[in-house]
Design an enzyme around this catalytic site. Structure first.
Site, mmCIF file in Angstrom:
data_model
loop_
_atom_site.group_PDB
_atom_site.id
_atom_site.type_symbol
_atom_site.label_atom_id
_atom_site.label_comp_id
_atom_site.label_asym_id
_atom_site.label_seq_id
_atom_site.Cartn_x
_atom_site.Cartn_y
_atom_site.Cartn_z
ATOM 1 N N ASP A 156 0.863 -1.174 0.000
ATOM 2 C CA ASP A 156 0.000 0.000 0.000
ATOM 3 C C ASP A 156 0.908 1.235 0.000
ATOM 4 O O ASP A 156 2.128 1.141 0.158
ATOM 5 C CB ASP A 156 -0.980 -0.011 1.170
ATOM 6 C CG ASP A 156 -2.202 0.858 0.862
ATOM 7 O OD1 ASP A 156 -2.136 1.673 -0.084
ATOM 8 O OD2 ASP A 156 -3.222 0.748 1.559
HETATM 9 C C1 NOJ Z 1 -3.886 3.995 -0.007
HETATM 10 C C2 NOJ Z 1 -5.102 3.142 0.086
HETATM 11 O O1 NOJ Z 1 -5.103 2.410 1.300
HETATM 12 C C3 NOJ Z 1 -5.228 2.165 -1.061
HETATM 13 O O2 NOJ Z 1 -6.446 1.511 -0.954
HETATM 14 C C4 NOJ Z 1 -5.088 2.878 -2.380
HETATM 15 O O3 NOJ Z 1 -5.237 1.975 -3.426
HETATM 16 C C5 NOJ Z 1 -3.740 3.549 -2.417
HETATM 17 N N1 NOJ Z 1 -3.639 4.515 -1.339
HETATM 18 C C6 NOJ Z 1 -3.490 4.244 -3.743
HETATM 19 O O4 NOJ Z 1 -4.292 5.343 -3.877
#
Ligand code: NOJ
Length: 745
Positions: free
Chosen positions: A280
């Site tokens: 993430d």
């Molecule tokens: C953080 C989020 O937790 C995730 O779900 C997302 O895909 C990414 N950022 C990218 O935006």
């Protein structure tokens, strides 16, 4: 004839099959040419500097880095022309490996569908799949190869703002929806145009963040992890999901990003997952504040050893991975395995052979105003609305909804009546023409009234402000009407990532506005727009009818008006339990009975209960009314003593006893009465969404085999145990007919 068909099939398919077969070989040849730095480049993903969905780290001259083969993937770059531009730069690199463009296409791209939790309330797997398919068609036409969806985290805590992105609290329903969304995004398979690589996230147990506070710690037994939180991921993997994203939380003290148990043992080992895992946003770097990695270099080492393949926005791999390999701290085989996984997907999507196949300005244009897609969005939006109450406003009278289009004056009051962008919810794209494209609910209602003069409107207050100066006007306007339609809720930016709330009541002064409206003594239809279950017991008591509308997307206005006036008979059912108040959270239907189960509202002594609250929720899982009524008969089974290899056939007559045609979601639950590990009081094991004409009876059937009875024992053995089971079929998790059976060994 048959031989002829085979020959034709072989002629048509062999070249493609042969090429597919050669992907691993092609990847190996490419790997042999790559320097360690170029390999690491394939594992480095940065966000576009123009848009961010997380805390930004300065990128420097990223175009030069692409040219040097140091960046293999980007997120937040959209648009055929922009992606084409960057792809052209990637093709100037030594090995000319194209970039992968990822994006959070969560519930639509150009056409916004209901937020995923709302869509889940439709219990319609076909339309859920279709919504993902349309999103993939639109997004892929804008140069996007990969969506960071579906989010398949189980959500049992509505304080957690990200419940809006998931499918609710149930692992069985969540698994079915996960499969449907993966099928929808990936279409006929990677490589077919208009297919997006899907990404099941967040691996794992992110939804169990302590206190519902985003990014928080998770501590749970491996038994609970496997039984409740992993099934939707496993379903996504079995459906062929191309990628997984790990999660921000630590699980039992190990950050998921650094968890070899999750990524190496379970995902790539037990499940034999062949795709790649993306971290993430910054989650590799974040192992430092977790207190799990001493430095960014240490974080890079831990993450790659644990099975995180691609680094989103941590800069950990780009800065340290090559030297970690050189120092012998990371085996080259692990670096190669991660790069191989990424490159295979680049081949499978077809971009290695045709880097520009997704960024075609003409196709993009074509997809930009697609009425068919908008109609589909309207249809799923109306199916996602949940009717929570529908009483008469006068004793002995008929139900308040649906409203008539003539003969009564309607006052629409509240901050959401004339709202536009709020309906798009979190994780949606703001298009410059949205305000022209989106019809308000107020306008949609007005259009349907035969006399425009029967329509009155006042905003009353904002969604989250303390200003009550609009109340007097709202009272004046509502006083002139026969019926008040009060549309309240939370702001779209109040649910989603980093949007945890401790107080789930209506924000601002909306409850006070509701009281003012109730004081007028007129019939009230309460409508609620939100990304999560809210707490609204007080205004609910004063309303005769309640519609829960979530955030329904671009076509929310028409969808809601169609339900209000009965063109569409509501059929949504809650995918999450709604608490009476925050103190009940976490609250879910598949709880364990305890040794001192709750008895009734008055006897709280020495039982598992609150002394100041009933145990029951405001609205149970699976709940939702219709403008017609359904009567359930007695359950019939083919045998009361099925055996290990046998099939239990279940049949129940369901009758539409009302005057309107409509859908009913018939739900099947089981309870394993006595087991070596305590089992939930109910577990969803099936449902059917069926159409009933007035007066029509259908015999609704289900089948169960021992496959449906398996659970994780305390020693993690996956078993079923013979004995007594209760079979329950009903209209929601609280309202079921039941039958006992004994399953024999
Ligand atoms: C953080 C989020 O937790 C995730 O779900 C997302 O895909 C990414 N950022 C990218 O935006």
């Amino acid at each position: 004839m048959k031989i002829f068909h085979c020959v034709i099939f072989l002629i048509l398919c062999l070249p493609a099959m042969a090429q597919k077969k050669s992907y691993p070989a092609r990847v190996d040849s490419l790997l042999a040419l790559m320097t360690p730095e170029e390999k690491v480049g394939q594992l480095h993903q940065i966000s576009s500097p123009f848009a961010a969905t997380g805390p930004i780290t300065p990128t420097g001259n990223f175009q030069q880095q692409i040219r040097e083969g140091k960046i293999g993937s980007m997120l937040n770059v959209t648009g055929a022309s922009r992606t084409r531009q960057l792809q052209e730069i990637a093709l100037q690199s030594r090995l000319k490996i194209p970039l992968l463009f990822g994006q959070d296409v969560i519930h639509g791209y150009r056409t916004t569908f209901p937020v995923p939790l709302g869509e889940a309330a439709s219990w319609n797997l076909q339309t859920i799949e279709q919504a993902a398919r349309i999103a993939a068609v639109e997004a892929s036409a804008s140069g996007i190869h990969w969506t960071f969806a579906p989010m398949v985290d189980i959500g049992r805590d509505p304080r957690w703002g990200r419940v809006m992105e998931g499918a609710g609290e149930d692992p069985w329903l969540g698994s079915k929806i996960a499969e449907a969304r993966v099928r929808g995004f990936q279409g006929k398979g990677l490589g077919s145009i208009a297919s997006l690589m899907a990404c099941a996230k967040h691996f794992a147990a992110y939804g169990a963040a302590l206190g519902g506070r985003d990014y928080n710690s998770v501590d749970m037994s491996e038994r609970q992890l496997r039984e409740l939180y992993l099934p939707p991921f496993k379903a996504a993997v079995d459906a062929g999901v191309a990628t997984l994203m790990n999660s921000f939380n630590d699980l039992n003290g190990i950050p998921a990003t650094g968890s070899a148990l999750l990524q190496r043992k379970i995902l790539k080992g037990e499940w034999d997952f062949k795709g790649f895992v993306v971290s993430d946003w910054g989650s590799i770097r974040e192992m430092q504040p977790h207190g799990f990695a001493a430095s960014l270099e240490d974080a890079a080492r831990i993450a790659i050893l644990a099975g995180s393949d691609l680094d989103m926005e941590s800069r950990a791999y780009t800065q340290h991975l090559a030297s970690l390999v050189q120092q012998g701290k990371v085996p080259i085989s692990l670096l190669d395995d991660a790069v191989r996984r990424v490159l295979i997907k680049k081949y499978e999507t077809g971009i290695m052979d045709d880097p520009f196949r997704y960024c075609d300005i003409a196709t993009e244009k074509q997809q930009f105003n697609n009425e068919v897609n908008l109609d589909a969005a309207q249809s799923i939006a109306s199916e996602s609305i949940v009717l929570l109450k529908n009483n008469s406003s006068v004793s002995g009278g008929s139900a308040l909804l649906p409203l008539a289009t003539s003969g009564q004056k309607i006052a629409m009051i509240g901050p959401l009546v004339m709202a536009k962008k709020e309906h798009l919810g979190f994780w949606s794209f703001d298009w410059p023409d949205d305000s022209a494209r989106i019809k308000t609910v107020g306008d949609a209602v007005k259009q349907r009234l035969s006399e425009a003069s029967d329509f009155f409107y006042a905003r009353g207050c904002g969604l989250n402000d303390t200003d009550t100066s609009g109340f007097a006007e709202a009272v004046r306007v509502a006083s002139q009407a026969d019926i008040i339609v009060l549309y309240l809720g939370e702001e779209r930016a109040m649910s989603g990532e980093a949007k945890s709330r401790s107080n789930l009541h209506l924000p601002g002064v909306q409850e006070v506005l509701a009281e003012r409206m109730a004081a007028l003594g007129k019939p009230i239809v309460l409508m609620l727009g939100a990304g999560r279950p809210l707490v609204f017991e007080k205004p609910a008591k004063k309303a005769s009818a309640i519609l829960y509308t979530w955030w329904l997307g671009t076509r929310a206005g028409d969808a809601i008006a169609d339900v209000l006036f009965g063109k569409i008979n509501p059929s949504g059912k809650l995918p999450m339990t709604f608490p009476r108040t925050e103190g009940q959270i976490p609250i879910f239907y598949n709880y364990l009975n305890t040794g001192r189960p709750f008895k009734n509202e008055t006897d709280h002594n020495y039982v598992s209960a609150y002394i100041d609250l009933p145990n029951s929720p405001a609205y149970p899982f699976g709940f939702g009314l219709s403008y017609t009524q359904f009567k359930y008969g007695a359950i019939a089974v083919n045998t009361e003593r099925p055996t290990e290899t046998g099939t239990l056939q279940i049949a129940i007559p369901v009758t539409n006893t009302g005057k309107k045609a409509g859908y009913e979601v018939v739900q099947l639950y089981i309870r394993d009465k006595v087991a070596s590990t305590v089992r939930p009081v109910k577990e969803l094991k099936g449902f059917k969404k069926l159409w009933f004409e007035p007066g029509q009876t259908k015999e609704v059937t289900f089948q169960l085999t021992t496959k449906d009875l398996y659970f994780y024992a305390n020693d993690l053995a996956y078993i079923w145990e013979p004995g007594e089971f209760v079979i329950m079929v009903g209209t929601d998790s609280d309202n079921v007919s039941s039958k006992k059976i004994t399953w024999l060994k």
